[in-house]
Scaffold this motif. Structure first.
Motif, mmCIF file in Angstrom:
data_model
loop_
_atom_site.group_PDB
_atom_site.id
_atom_site.type_symbol
_atom_site.label_atom_id
_atom_site.label_comp_id
_atom_site.label_asym_id
_atom_site.label_seq_id
_atom_site.Cartn_x
_atom_site.Cartn_y
_atom_site.Cartn_z
ATOM 1 N N LEU A 100 -79.823 -10.254 -71.899
ATOM 2 C CA LEU A 100 -80.033 -9.602 -70.576
ATOM 3 C C LEU A 100 -78.452 -8.876 -70.331
ATOM 4 N N HIS A 101 -78.656 -7.630 -70.366
ATOM 5 C CA HIS A 101 -77.246 -6.796 -70.059
ATOM 6 C C HIS A 101 -77.295 -6.379 -68.296
ATOM 7 N N ILE A 102 -76.237 -7.210 -67.830
ATOM 8 C CA ILE A 102 -76.015 -7.364 -66.270
ATOM 9 C C ILE A 102 -74.908 -6.404 -65.914
ATOM 10 N N ASP A 103 -75.221 -5.490 -64.902
ATOM 11 C CA ASP A 103 -74.147 -4.532 -64.382
ATOM 12 C C ASP A 103 -74.204 -4.537 -62.813
ATOM 13 N N LEU A 104 -73.118 -4.841 -62.099
ATOM 14 C CA LEU A 104 -73.047 -5.138 -60.891
ATOM 15 C C LEU A 104 -73.395 -3.521 -59.915
ATOM 16 N N ASP A 105 -74.033 -3.544 -58.826
ATOM 17 C CA ASP A 105 -74.260 -2.590 -58.258
ATOM 18 C C ASP A 105 -73.353 -2.612 -56.997
ATOM 19 N N GLY A 106 -72.554 -1.448 -56.545
ATOM 20 C CA GLY A 106 -71.617 -1.464 -55.196
ATOM 21 C C GLY A 106 -70.220 -2.214 -55.778
ATOM 22 N N PHE A 107 -70.032 -2.702 -56.755
ATOM 23 C CA PHE A 107 -68.897 -3.079 -56.993
ATOM 24 C C PHE A 107 -67.337 -2.246 -56.797
ATOM 25 N N LYS A 108 -67.738 -1.041 -57.400
ATOM 26 C CA LYS A 108 -66.633 -0.204 -57.244
ATOM 27 C C LYS A 108 -66.113 0.476 -55.836
ATOM 28 N N GLN A 109 -67.299 0.228 -55.154
ATOM 29 C CA GLN A 109 -66.947 0.753 -53.591
ATOM 30 C C GLN A 109 -66.215 -0.525 -52.883
ATOM 31 N N ILE A 110 -66.639 -1.891 -53.200
ATOM 32 C CA ILE A 110 -65.812 -3.014 -52.543
ATOM 33 C C ILE A 110 -64.301 -2.803 -53.236
ATOM 34 N N ASN A 111 -64.311 -2.666 -54.647
ATOM 35 C CA ASN A 111 -62.940 -2.681 -55.131
ATOM 36 C C ASN A 111 -62.178 -1.680 -54.588
ATOM 37 N N ASP A 112 -62.697 -0.331 -54.505
ATOM 38 C CA ASP A 112 -61.907 0.675 -53.793
ATOM 39 C C ASP A 112 -61.463 0.526 -52.475
ATOM 40 N N THR A 113 -62.429 -0.115 -51.696
ATOM 41 C CA THR A 113 -62.287 -0.136 -50.192
ATOM 42 C C THR A 113 -61.484 -1.405 -49.746
ATOM 43 N N LEU A 114 -61.537 -2.534 -50.436
ATOM 44 C CA LEU A 114 -60.921 -3.812 -50.025
ATOM 45 C C LEU A 114 -59.944 -4.298 -50.949
ATOM 46 N N GLY A 115 -59.760 -3.506 -52.069
ATOM 47 C CA GLY A 115 -58.662 -3.823 -53.089
ATOM 48 C C GLY A 115 -59.197 -4.643 -54.328
ATOM 49 N N HIS A 116 -58.285 -4.776 -55.163
ATOM 50 C CA HIS A 116 -58.620 -5.628 -56.249
ATOM 51 C C HIS A 116 -58.779 -6.945 -56.413
ATOM 52 N N ALA A 117 -58.088 -7.693 -55.198
ATOM 53 C CA ALA A 117 -58.214 -9.001 -55.060
ATOM 54 C C ALA A 117 -59.871 -9.359 -54.792
ATOM 55 N N ALA A 118 -60.349 -8.367 -53.829
ATOM 56 C CA ALA A 118 -61.734 -8.455 -53.190
ATOM 57 C C ALA A 118 -62.607 -8.327 -54.817
ATOM 58 N N GLY A 119 -62.308 -7.382 -55.419
ATOM 59 C CA GLY A 119 -63.139 -7.160 -56.612
ATOM 60 C C GLY A 119 -63.003 -8.325 -57.679
ATOM 61 N N ASP A 120 -61.970 -8.988 -57.687
ATOM 62 C CA ASP A 120 -61.827 -10.081 -58.416
ATOM 63 C C ASP A 120 -62.559 -11.457 -57.982
ATOM 64 N N ALA A 121 -62.564 -11.457 -56.463
ATOM 65 C CA ALA A 121 -63.542 -12.374 -55.909
ATOM 66 C C ALA A 121 -65.056 -11.988 -56.160
ATOM 67 N N MET A 122 -65.537 -10.847 -55.990
ATOM 68 C CA MET A 122 -66.562 -10.594 -56.321
ATOM 69 C C MET A 122 -66.954 -10.903 -57.881
ATOM 70 N N LEU A 123 -66.131 -10.612 -58.835
ATOM 71 C CA LEU A 123 -66.624 -10.872 -60.130
ATOM 72 C C LEU A 123 -66.663 -12.352 -60.232
ATOM 73 N N ILE A 124 -65.784 -13.397 -59.697
ATOM 74 C CA ILE A 124 -65.974 -14.741 -59.864
ATOM 75 C C ILE A 124 -67.153 -15.394 -59.170
ATOM 76 N N HIS A 125 -67.653 -14.750 -58.109
ATOM 77 C CA HIS A 125 -68.777 -14.946 -57.338
ATOM 78 C C HIS A 125 -69.913 -14.644 -58.137
ATOM 79 N N SER A 126 -69.832 -13.534 -58.954
ATOM 80 C CA SER A 126 -71.183 -12.962 -59.640
ATOM 81 C C SER A 126 -71.252 -13.942 -60.938
ATOM 82 N N ALA A 127 -70.129 -14.183 -61.482
ATOM 83 C CA ALA A 127 -70.095 -15.138 -62.597
ATOM 84 C C ALA A 127 -70.871 -16.466 -62.331
ATOM 85 N N LYS A 128 -70.563 -16.922 -61.135
ATOM 86 C CA LYS A 128 -71.069 -18.248 -60.484
ATOM 87 C C LYS A 128 -72.491 -18.083 -60.460
ATOM 88 N N VAL A 129 -72.965 -16.988 -59.879
ATOM 89 C CA VAL A 129 -74.589 -16.736 -59.574
ATOM 90 C C VAL A 129 -75.147 -16.776 -60.849
#
Length: 886
Positions: A493-522
């Motif tokens: 299963l090859h999974i790609d996050l939709d909307g990650f770039k917008q969050i990373n660009d608007t809220l910063g890389h710290a927010a992007g890292d938080a999204m990646l950690i959350h997605s890994a847990k999901v």
């Protein structure tokens, strides 16, 4: 004199002369035979070494040429995609830089400046390196460019450790004028240590020793870079290794030298000696027996002298080593100590007879019971050995080691005789060594723990702590072997996050890292026991599942992951939402191929994202067929550009009131050698993905301008010519200079831009390009108006000369009042901004009449003429001229 006497008395005896003559004759014959046997052995040894050297030569040539072929493939890929990005380069380079590959790094240097590197991690310093500023690098680059072939450099020492050779290959692109343009260089670093191992030069039990010369392919004129210099001086066998742009020279000898390779000739020599002895010994024995009696008497006297000498030596040895001698009468409980024993136990030398009391008084109380038990236990087996501490004056102590052997004297009493010596320093040294050993073991344990941490970090993503791409590759290989053995299956299963770039660009890389950690847990929370999940880079994850029962049921897993991923995440007061697109691919039994499985899952992911994202798609054979067709079309497009298969068709434009020709639009067509005339909708999307749409635009523009000049030269008055221009063409730096070189008459040429171009590209560079195009006398038209998201503000900023209403709005005007009002509104907007209105897709004369009444200025469509070739359009204009004249 003594030697002369020995020779006279032992050799030059009359009884030894016959034996001596026979021995000389046998020695001469044996020497001749032994010499001939040695020459044959040398010839066999050189032939064997040459055979082994040729095997190594073949392995070196095969491995190096194989690695170079991989680099050639990369160069060919770049030649077909000269605008290759870093990410594309990394994907292509990953097929070269593998765990089982000798290629450990590849780099692309367009215009001799490195801008493409794989792997990038650990090689960031190479980015931006300009070969022209590095003398050694620049000359090798020129050699590669001028020769047009691979240039091999090295071996060289790498900064990150190890040695390598560098294969440098020039890349040439093929412009559309049929020539060849130098793009730059592609370099591959080949791990020399791995090459040595793979070719059996190190870590093998090969029977030869090898030295290799020929740095940079200079052959015997190059520097030796492998092996010992002594090999070159030992008359080696030499073979040449053909490498790109030159050769290496292998010098080989047997391990241990030629002497070691020769078979032992001692067996032959012993045979010769045995034959001689059969003749010589009996003769010699006869003479020796005569003197045997006298010799026996002499030996008896020598033994007496030797015994006396050994007694003196023993006494000196005991004195020098401080070893004391003791004897115990077990029944009488008496001890006999020599002076060294008294000194060892700190008793006076003239202290008289000793007994067990003297011994017990000195032995440490902690060792006494054990020492007595060891002595008593030694009486039965007859051997005594013990070590204990003794107390001396002033609190001093000493460690004594005693050894002895029991025997029965002539009077029948049991006795033990032995020795004792001071081992205090040895015990202290042993204790120090034990402490050092314990410290070393503790340090080794720390190092092992550090190694385990390093290995864990190397195989896991530092942010999500999931396994990384390397770990996933290992897991895939293990599953492939399992499936080949058991016939089971595996699903990816090859999974790609939709909307990650917008969050990373608007809220910063710290927010992007938080999204990646959350997605890994999901993902972890939703997969099954035994499933393997890894983060393979960026916002991509891969789930590896056993599928021995088939691929059914994995749609439910994908739905569960997508549903959990949709739930909003709160980050520092911001509600963030992500989606997940999933591509699913499976393989079974011996058909499990790690690379193909990844490709298939990636294709399915691409299909899921193209169908709207936040969904999953399975890989199918139909999808593969579609991809293959697209690939074939892409290859045909590239070849078509090279062969001049793209042509221009022309559709005239008419004045809405007089029906006079007021212009002509040049349209791209593809004259395929087997498919015939291919319309734009079948090749334009693929050409845009290939980034060759700008080249097609340029071809159509040049063909249209040449045809335009021919029409005018033939007396046909065509007021103006319009051509479509893509966004990529507008970003081409050579566009403006090319227009200046064409010296186009102002007002003759129009560029048609699709409606979404200027909305998506409202930057200063785009605006400046449009202004410069207008300054050259080229009009701007907006094509397909009404199908995008154009705004009045955009029209006022761009200020186009004409506005083309899309056929989707024009076609319904004959049957829909609402559609007529919409077209009327567009016409009113154009007139208020002083923009001419062009209606395309005019199918009937009723369309023409209604559009004229609505205020359209220009009409274009099948009601008047279909797109046609340049010759057909010329005949069309001639027929209209004759019709008007009649």
């Amino acid at each position: 004199m003594a030697l002369h006497r020995i020779i006279r008395e032992n050799i030059l005896r009359p009884t030894n002369i016959p034996a001596a003559i026979a021995a000389v004759a046998i020695l001469i014959c044996g020497a001749v035979f032994d010499h001939q046997n040695g020459q044959l052995a040398d010839e066999r040894a050189r032939a064997e070494v040459l055979s082994q050297a040729n095997l190594i030569r073949a392995k070196l040539e095969g491995d190096i040429n194989g690695d170079v072929q991989l680099v050639r493939g990369l160069a060919a890929e770049i030649s077909s995609q000269p605008d290759m990005t870093q990410s594309t380069f990394a994907e292509v380079g990953a097929n070269l830089v593998r765990a089982d590959s000798q290629v450990k790094m590849v780099a692309g240097a367009p215009n001799l400046v490195i801008s493409l590197v794989h792997p990038l991690r650990g090689n960031e310093a190479a980015m931006g390196l300009d070969y022209r500023t590095r003398p050694g690098q620049y000359e090798s680059g020129l050699r590669a460019r001028d020769s047009g072939d691979v240039v091999l450099i090295g071996p060289v020492d790498l900064v990150q450790g190890g040695r390598a050779i560098i294969a440098r290959l020039p890349v040439f692109t093929h412009p559309f004028d049929g020539g060849r343009a130098f793009w730059g260089l592609v370099s591959a670093i080949i791990d020399l240590d791995k090459l040595y191992r793979d070719c059996g030069l190190v870590g093998s039990d090969a029977p030869i020793a090898v030295a290799i010369t020929g740095t940079d392919g200079l052959g015997k004129d190059g520097i030796r870079f492998f092996g010992d210099a002594a090999i070159e001086r030992d008359h080696p066998v030499r073979v040449n290794v053909r490498v790109p742009s030159g050769a290496w020279t292998i010098a080989a000898i047997p391990k241990g030298g030629w002497e070691a390779a020769r078979p032992s000739r001692w067996l032959l020599r012993l045979a010769i000696l045995a034959g001689g002895l059969v003749i010589v010994v009996p003769t010699w024995l006869i003479g020796r027996l005569v003197e045997e009696r006298r010799a026996h008497l002499l030996r008896m006297r020598d033994r007496e002298r030797e015994l006396e000498r050994l007694s003196r030596r023993l006494e000196l040895a005991l004195d020098a080593s401080k070893v004391g001698v003791w004897e115990v009468d077990v029944e009488a409980q008496q001890l006999v100590w020599d002076d060294r024993m008294n000194e060892l136990y700190n008793y006076p030398a003239d202290g008289g007879p000793r007994d067990f009391t003297h011994w017990r008084d000195r032995v440490d109380e902690h060792d006494l019971r054990r020492a007595i038990w060891e002595f008593e236990s030694a009486l039965k087996p007859g051997r005594y050995e013990s070590q204990f501490r003794i107390r001396l004056d002033e609190g001093r102590s000493r460690v004594v080691r005693a050894m002895g052997r029991a025997y029965v004297s002539s009077n029948g009493s049991a006795k033990v005789i032995g020795v004792a010596w001071d081992v205090t320093s040895d015990v202290a040294l042993t204790e120090d060594l034990q402490r050092s050993k314990a410290l070393t073991e503790a340090r080794n344990a720390d190092l092992e723990a550090a190694r385990a941490r390093i290995e864990y970090n190397a195989l896991h993503d530092f942010l999500t702590r999931l396994p990384n791409r390397m770990y996933m590759d290992r897991a895939l290989e293990e599953n492939a072997r399992r499936c080949a053995t058991t016939g089971g299956g595996v699903v990816l299963l090859h999974i790609d996050l939709d909307g990650f770039k917008q969050i990373n660009d608007t809220l910063g890389h710290a927010a992007g890292d938080a999204m990646l950690i959350h997605s890994a847990k999901v993902i972890r929370d939703n997969i099954r026991d035994g499933d393997f999940v890894a983060r393979t880079g960026g916002d991509e994850f891969v789930v590896l599942c056993k599928a021995d029962a088939g691929i059914a049921g994995f749609d439910a897993l994908a739905r569960r992951i997508i549903a959990s991923g949709r739930e909003p995440i709160l980050y520092e007061g911001h509600e963030c939402r992500l989606g997940m697109s999933i591509g699913i691919a499976g393989a079974f039994g011996g058909a499990v191929d790690r690379r193909q499985l990844l490709v298939n899952a990636d294709l399915a992911l691409y299909r899921a994202k193209s169908l709207g994202r936040n969904r999953f798609e399975f890989y199918t054979e139909e999808l593969q067929e579609e991809i293959l067709n697209s690939k074939q079309t892409a290859d045909d497009i590239v070849r078509g550009l090279e062969r001049g298969e793209f042509i221009a068709y022309y559709q005239p434009q008419f004045d809405a009131r007089t029906y006079q020709i007021v212009g002509v639009e040049a349209l791209a067509r593809w004259r395929h050698p087997t498919r015939g005339l291919v319309p734009p909708n079948e090749f334009i999307p693929i050409a845009e993905e290939l980034t060759v749409i700008g080249a097609i635009d340029r071809v159509v523009l040049e063909l249209a301008l040449n045809q335009f000049r021919l029409w005018r030269a033939g007396g046909h008055d065509v007021p103006r010519l319009s051509v479509n221009v893509s966004l990529r063409r507008l970003h081409d730096e050579s566009l403006l200079q090319g227009l200046r070189d064409l010296a186009i008459e102002p007002g003759v040429l129009s560029f048609e831009l699709v409606e979404t171009i200027y909305l998506d590209e409202r930057d200063e560079r785009f605006s400046r390009t449009i202004d410069q195009i207008k300054a050259l006398g080229v009009d701007i038209e907006i094509d397909d108006f009404g199908t995008g998201y154009a705004s009045i503000v955009s029209l006022t900023k761009l200020k186009p000369r004409r506005l083309k209403i899309d056929r989707q709005l024009v076609t319904p005007v004959t049957r829909s009042d609402a559609q007529r009002r919409l077209v009327q509104a567009i016409v009113d907007i154009g007139r208020s901004l002083d923009i001419e209105i062009v209606a395309e897709g005019v199918e009937t004369l009723e369309h023409a009449r209604l559009l004229r009444d609505l205020g359209c200025d220009i009409l274009q469509g099948y009601a008047f003429a279909e797109p046609m070739s340049g010759e057909e359009f010329e005949r069309f204009m001639s027929s209209r001229t004759r019709l008007v004249a009649s």
